[in-house]
Design a protein around this motif. Sequence first.
Motif, mmCIF file in Angstrom:
data_model
loop_
_atom_site.group_PDB
_atom_site.id
_atom_site.type_symbol
_atom_site.label_atom_id
_atom_site.label_comp_id
_atom_site.label_asym_id
_atom_site.label_seq_id
_atom_site.Cartn_x
_atom_site.Cartn_y
_atom_site.Cartn_z
ATOM 1 N N PRO A 14 0.827 -1.207 0.000
ATOM 2 C CA PRO A 14 0.000 0.000 0.000
ATOM 3 C C PRO A 14 0.861 1.258 0.000
ATOM 4 N N PRO A 88 -5.303 -1.049 -1.151
ATOM 5 C CA PRO A 88 -5.763 -2.442 -1.272
ATOM 6 C C PRO A 88 -6.974 -2.587 -2.187
ATOM 7 N N THR A 91 -6.623 -3.568 -5.887
ATOM 8 C CA THR A 91 -6.315 -4.939 -6.274
ATOM 9 C C THR A 91 -7.344 -5.446 -7.276
ATOM 10 N N SER A 122 -0.951 -5.246 -1.219
ATOM 11 C CA SER A 122 -1.047 -5.870 0.095
ATOM 12 C C SER A 122 0.268 -5.716 0.839
#
Length: 123
Positions: A14, A88, A91, A122
Amino acid sequence: QVQLVESGGGLVQPGGSLRLSCEVSRVTLDYYHVGWFRHVPGKEREGVSCISSSDRSTYYSDSVKDRFTISRDDHETTVYLQMNDLKPEDTSVYYCAALLDCDQLARNVYKYWGRGTRVTVSS
């Protein structure tokens, strides 16, 4: 032939950055604008960005605006998506796509797309 080949995905922490690349054929740029959308299985796909093949105007979804930048190289054969301050929720599998009009990004209407490249954010 219309051709779009993505690369550059991977695992990043992140707050980190990645640059995705899309190799496109000349005929693709002659007839279409080029953009990116992302898709997570079980969820709706989301248009991310688009760059006009005529004047290089750029478009972004609200979720990535001010963090992502789309661009095209001087030879007009590669489109990039620079992704900064990744979260995140970014993703996903990212797809390079051909659009008849960049205004269609918000409607998730695409003519062609590649196989996708996976991005995982992550710690």
